[in-house]
Design an enzyme around this catalytic site. Structure first.
Site, short mmCIF file in Angstrom:
data_model
loop_
_atom_site.label_atom_id
_atom_site.label_comp_id
_atom_site.label_asym_id
_atom_site.label_seq_id
_atom_site.Cartn_x
_atom_site.Cartn_y
_atom_site.Cartn_z
N HIS A 1 0.75 -1.27 -0.06
CA HIS A 1 -0.03 -0.15 -0.06
C HIS A 1 0.95 1.10 0.08
O HIS A 1 0.66 2.28 -0.63
CB HIS A 1 -0.82 0.16 1.32
N LYS B 1 -18.15 -5.94 8.98
CA LYS B 1 -16.83 -6.71 9.31
C LYS B 1 -16.00 -6.19 10.26
O LYS B 1 -15.64 -5.16 10.15
CB LYS B 1 -16.24 -6.46 7.73
N ARG C 1 -1.97 -6.33 -8.29
CA ARG C 1 -0.89 -7.15 -7.99
C ARG C 1 -1.06 -8.04 -8.89
O ARG C 1 -0.01 -8.88 -9.62
CB ARG C 1 -1.24 -7.70 -6.74
N SER D 1 -2.92 -7.72 3.18
CA SER D 1 -3.21 -7.50 4.70
C SER D 1 -3.34 -8.81 5.36
O SER D 1 -3.10 -9.04 6.58
CB SER D 1 -4.36 -6.60 5.12
#
Ligand code: PNS
Length: 159
Positions: A17, A41, A90, A128
């Site tokens: 990031h 969440k 990515r 993450s």
């Protein structure tokens, strides 16, 4: 003045990031890093912790602002008078996911443009969730996240 929004969960921010933020800050006059508040969440870190990690990691870049948001990204873009959303890609999985989100955002607001930036090749394995899993089982995450995050991850996991 060109303003771009870089949105995400950032639970927690990773070196991947940070690479995207640094490169975006060279292209746009201002980069707004927006941490999503998702009430459905529960993340590992609170929104305040995530924001502080990001602020600590990018404090030397003058044109980066860190905020949290609750709602639609297109509404946040309107609030900041911009139509630019930055996403880091990515791999092909990211591409498929982001393509759907980009079209949904376009559906919601015709003028929104999603600008995708390729992740640095040495960062493409970093996410993450992978970082949290590695830390959970005692692996070394020091090369994957800023040191403030690595320190806090170890404490969280011990507790
Ligand atoms: O880091 P993430 O979890 O991949 O980020 C996802 C995020 C926050 C960018 C995305 O969930 C989002 O834009 N949420 C805001 C709600 C919204 O605007 N939804 C419509 C687009 S699908």
């Amino acid at each position: 003045m060109s303003v771009a929004i870089y949105p995400g969960s950032f639970d927690p921010i990773t070196n991947g990031h940070i690479d995207i933020i640094k490169r975006s800050a060279k292209i746009f006059d201002e980069v707004i890093v927006a941490v999503l508040i998702n009430v459905d969440k529960k993340g590992l870190f609170s929104i305040e912790e995530r924001i502080n990690f990001i602020k600590d990691s990018v404090y030397e870049i003058n044109n980066v602002k860190v905020i949290s948001f609750n709602g639609l990204l297109v509404d946040l873009a309107k609030e900041y008078n911009t139509n630019i959303i930055i996403k880091g890609l990515r791999n092909a999985t990211d591409f498929e996911y982001e393509m759907n989100m980009a079209y949904m955002n376009k559906e919601l607001s015709e003028e929104i443009e999603t600008v995708c930036m390729m992740s640095a090749p040495e960062m493409i394995h970093i996410s993450s969730s992978a970082v949290k899993q590695v830390a959970k089982f005692g692996g070394n995450v020091r090369n994957l996240v800023p040191s403030c995050v690595a320190d806090k991850l170890l404490i969280k996991i011990k507790n």
